[in-house]
Design a protein around this motif. Structure first.
Motif, PDB file in Angstrom:
ATOM      1  N   THR A 107       0.810  -1.216   0.000  1.00  0.00           N
ATOM      2  CA  THR A 107       0.000   0.000   0.000  1.00  0.00           C
ATOM      3  C   THR A 107       0.847   1.271   0.000  1.00  0.00           C
ATOM      4  O   THR A 107       0.300   2.370   0.061  1.00  0.00           O
ATOM      5  CB  THR A 107      -0.943   0.015   1.216  1.00  0.00           C
ATOM      6  OG1 THR A 107      -0.174  -0.102   2.427  1.00  0.00           O
ATOM      7  CG2 THR A 107      -1.943  -1.136   1.143  1.00  0.00           C
ATOM      8  N   ASP A 108       2.171   1.144  -0.080  1.00  0.00           N
ATOM      9  CA  ASP A 108       3.042   2.311  -0.193  1.00  0.00           C
ATOM     10  C   ASP A 108       2.926   2.928  -1.585  1.00  0.00           C
ATOM     11  O   ASP A 108       2.511   2.277  -2.545  1.00  0.00           O
ATOM     12  CB  ASP A 108       4.500   1.927   0.064  1.00  0.00           C
ATOM     13  CG  ASP A 108       4.764   1.572   1.514  1.00  0.00           C
ATOM     14  OD1 ASP A 108       3.864   1.784   2.351  1.00  0.00           O
ATOM     15  OD2 ASP A 108       5.860   1.059   1.801  1.00  0.00           O
ATOM     16  N   GLU A 109       3.338   4.183  -1.712  1.00  0.00           N
ATOM     17  CA  GLU A 109       3.368   4.824  -3.024  1.00  0.00           C
ATOM     18  C   GLU A 109       4.451   4.216  -3.907  1.00  0.00           C
ATOM     19  O   GLU A 109       4.310   4.143  -5.117  1.00  0.00           O
ATOM     20  CB  GLU A 109       3.591   6.328  -2.873  1.00  0.00           C
ATOM     21  CG  GLU A 109       2.370   7.107  -2.417  1.00  0.00           C
ATOM     22  CD  GLU A 109       1.224   6.984  -3.404  1.00  0.00           C
ATOM     23  OE1 GLU A 109       1.440   7.262  -4.605  1.00  0.00           O
ATOM     24  OE2 GLU A 109       0.123   6.592  -2.982  1.00  0.00           O
ATOM     25  N   ASP A 110       5.544   3.782  -3.293  1.00  0.00           N
ATOM     26  CA  ASP A 110       6.680   3.224  -4.015  1.00  0.00           C
ATOM     27  C   ASP A 110       6.661   1.699  -3.894  1.00  0.00           C
ATOM     28  O   ASP A 110       6.817   1.177  -2.788  1.00  0.00           O
ATOM     29  CB  ASP A 110       7.984   3.786  -3.438  1.00  0.00           C
ATOM     30  CG  ASP A 110       9.225   3.255  -4.138  1.00  0.00           C
ATOM     31  OD1 ASP A 110       9.090   2.408  -5.045  1.00  0.00           O
ATOM     32  OD2 ASP A 110      10.338   3.691  -3.777  1.00  0.00           O
ATOM     33  N   PRO A 111       6.478   0.964  -4.982  1.00  0.00           N
ATOM     34  CA  PRO A 111       6.379  -0.501  -4.869  1.00  0.00           C
ATOM     35  C   PRO A 111       7.708  -1.197  -4.611  1.00  0.00           C
ATOM     36  O   PRO A 111       7.720  -2.409  -4.404  1.00  0.00           O
ATOM     37  CB  PRO A 111       5.811  -0.909  -6.227  1.00  0.00           C
ATOM     38  CG  PRO A 111       6.294   0.135  -7.164  1.00  0.00           C
ATOM     39  CD  PRO A 111       6.279   1.417  -6.371  1.00  0.00           C
ATOM     40  N   THR A 112       8.816  -0.453  -4.593  1.00  0.00           N
ATOM     41  CA  THR A 112      10.100  -1.101  -4.314  1.00  0.00           C
ATOM     42  C   THR A 112      10.436  -1.084  -2.825  1.00  0.00           C
ATOM     43  O   THR A 112      11.523  -1.540  -2.442  1.00  0.00           O
ATOM     44  CB  THR A 112      11.238  -0.439  -5.103  1.00  0.00           C
ATOM     45  OG1 THR A 112      11.379   0.928  -4.707  1.00  0.00           O
ATOM     46  CG2 THR A 112      10.979  -0.510  -6.597  1.00  0.00           C
ATOM     47  N   THR A 113       9.507  -0.595  -1.982  1.00  0.00           N
ATOM     48  CA  THR A 113       9.732  -0.695  -0.546  1.00  0.00           C
ATOM     49  C   THR A 113       9.570  -2.144  -0.107  1.00  0.00           C
ATOM     50  O   THR A 113       9.071  -2.990  -0.858  1.00  0.00           O
ATOM     51  CB  THR A 113       8.743   0.182   0.242  1.00  0.00           C
ATOM     52  OG1 THR A 113       7.405  -0.322   0.038  1.00  0.00           O
ATOM     53  CG2 THR A 113       8.818   1.633  -0.219  1.00  0.00           C
ATOM     54  N   ASP A 114       9.957  -2.421   1.137  1.00  0.00           N
ATOM     55  CA  ASP A 114       9.898  -3.802   1.633  1.00  0.00           C
ATOM     56  C   ASP A 114       8.596  -4.093   2.364  1.00  0.00           C
ATOM     57  O   ASP A 114       8.521  -5.021   3.172  1.00  0.00           O
ATOM     58  CB  ASP A 114      11.101  -4.097   2.539  1.00  0.00           C
ATOM     59  CG  ASP A 114      11.146  -3.199   3.769  1.00  0.00           C
ATOM     60  OD1 ASP A 114      10.250  -2.340   3.911  1.00  0.00           O
ATOM     61  OD2 ASP A 114      12.073  -3.356   4.572  1.00  0.00           O
ATOM     62  N   ASN A 115       7.545  -3.343   2.069  1.00  0.00           N
ATOM     63  CA  ASN A 115       6.271  -3.526   2.763  1.00  0.00           C
ATOM     64  C   ASN A 115       5.288  -4.404   1.985  1.00  0.00           C
ATOM     65  O   ASN A 115       4.072  -4.186   2.034  1.00  0.00           O
ATOM     66  CB  ASN A 115       5.633  -2.165   3.056  1.00  0.00           C
ATOM     67  CG  ASN A 115       6.400  -1.398   4.110  1.00  0.00           C
ATOM     68  OD1 ASN A 115       6.985  -1.991   5.024  1.00  0.00           O
ATOM     69  ND2 ASN A 115       6.431  -0.087   3.997  1.00  0.00           N
ATOM     70  N   TRP A 116       5.814  -5.379   1.285  1.00  0.00           N
ATOM     71  CA  TRP A 116       4.942  -6.311   0.583  1.00  0.00           C
ATOM     72  C   TRP A 116       4.387  -7.352   1.559  1.00  0.00           C
ATOM     73  O   TRP A 116       5.116  -7.920   2.365  1.00  0.00           O
ATOM     74  CB  TRP A 116       5.699  -7.010  -0.541  1.00  0.00           C
ATOM     75  CG  TRP A 116       5.905  -6.096  -1.716  1.00  0.00           C
ATOM     76  CD1 TRP A 116       6.993  -5.315  -1.980  1.00  0.00           C
ATOM     77  CD2 TRP A 116       4.977  -5.847  -2.772  1.00  0.00           C
ATOM     78  NE1 TRP A 116       6.808  -4.602  -3.136  1.00  0.00           N
ATOM     79  CE2 TRP A 116       5.577  -4.916  -3.650  1.00  0.00           C
ATOM     80  CE3 TRP A 116       3.701  -6.340  -3.079  1.00  0.00           C
ATOM     81  CZ2 TRP A 116       4.941  -4.452  -4.802  1.00  0.00           C
ATOM     82  CZ3 TRP A 116       3.065  -5.889  -4.223  1.00  0.00           C
ATOM     83  CH2 TRP A 116       3.683  -4.951  -5.067  1.00  0.00           C
TER      84      TRP A 116
END
Length: 340
Positions: A107-116
């Motif tokens: 749900t982050d704006e940046d899909p390369t964060t580790d919040n998957w």
């Protein structure tokens, strides 16, 4: 008209490109089938050199612990989703792979964060080999199209469609859209897989790939009218011939498993697909890493149907061995080949 060099990204099969937030977001099957990674750039030409971020790794055991195939990145209701297939073991008792479809959410704006976050397996009525889930939202309704084995139908996989309750749950019973039936769909393996949506004027198209993953691999086409009941098989017309296939004259073999995006002008439709530039494949073609991601311009016929042309010849260097390159492609990536 847009002009591009090929290959677009080295050693990345089943390429998926999503144009979002002014960037091209790219993911694909890693040649070692063990991770899902994302890279992005403001132009397609810059994707090869763009840093690659691993956002998910295969499980140590059990479901999704082997052969991570064909991730797709989607944006639905302000969140990012990755659809992919993974296996639990090499083969089930019937001899089929054990792949099932899974969903990740960020749900982050940046899909390369580790919040998957893992949303789990997409449950279908047939508990069987399934893969290559793709999705689209039409008039506020999300649809899923995927490939799956039906043990009552000869072959490895057919294509199915269903409406979705949410991005990881089916709402309706699956409906079969196509099965391998023409000669060109049944070479080496009876396969329909790798669906992708394409829209133009009042038409909805689904491309798909058929036959074994070597030289015979080719792309087929389904067509429906906008406003039609997409869950009614009668709404879809199937081309009896492939619409994109091997072009030996250009040194391109087994094109398929494509996605679609728009060119930098925001208007020109592009087909992103994988293809090899040689036929001397050692062992199982699936484990030869040199299915490179490539790009072609989609032209439109007077009757509104797409013309995919033929796979264009290489204009950039690509490896000719089975060595797996680093994500940036190595020191030769981006070099123009001597014949150009």
């Amino acid at each position: 008209m847009a002009v591009y060099n090929n290959p677009l990204v080295l050693q990345r099969a089943d390429p998926w490109v999503l144009k979002e937030q002014g960037e091209y977001w790219f993911t694909a099957s890693d040649p070692e089938y063990n991770v899902i990674a994302i890279r992005h750039a403001s132009t397609l030409a810059d994707l090869q050199s763009a840093p690659e971020t691993v956002v998910w790794r295969k499980h140590d055991e059990g479901a999704a612990s082997k052969y991570i195939w064909a991730p797709e990145l989607h944006r639905v209701n302000g969140a990012w989703y990755i659809y992919f297939a993974g296996a639990a073991t090499d083969f089930e008792a019937s001899g089929m792979p054990t792949h099932r479809m899974f969903v990740l959410e960020n749900t982050d704006e940046d899909p390369t964060t580790d919040n998957w976050v893992e949303k789990g397996q997409i449950i279908t009525p047939m508990d069987s080999f399934s893969l290559d889930a793709t999705s689209t939202v039409i008039d506020g309704v999300q649809y899923l199209v995927w490939a799956q084995k039906d043990y009552d139908i000869p072959g490895n996989s057919n294509l199915y469609i269903a409406r979705m309750k949410n991005p990881w749950t089916l709402e309706t019973e699956p409906v079969m859209l196509t099965k391998p039936e023409y000669d060109w769909e049944c070479i080496d393996f009876l396969v329909n897989e790798g669906p992708a949506f394409l829209f133009h004027d009042d038409k909805i198209f689904i491309t798909y790939s058929a036959s074994g993953t070597g030289v015979p691999y080719a792309v087929g086409l389904l067509t429906a009218d906008r406003g039609a009941d997409l869950l009614d098989p009668a709404s879809w017309t199937k081309s009896p011939v492939p619409v994109f296939k091997t072009c030996a004259e250009n040194g391109q073999y087994g094109p398929g498993h494509n996605s679609f995006t728009k060119a930098e002008d925001g208007e020109t439709d592009l087909m992103i697909y994988h293809c090899r530039n040689y036929t001397d494949i050692k062992g199982d073609p699936l484990f030869d890493p040199n299915r490179h991601a490539r790009v072609g311009v989609v032209r439109w016929n007077a009757d509104g149907t797409p013309d995919f042309g033929v796979p264009e010849p290489d204009t950039l260097w690509s490896p000719s061995t089975t060595e797996v390159l680093p994500a940036d492609g190595g020191p030769h990536a981006g070099e123009r080949i001597a014949a150009v």
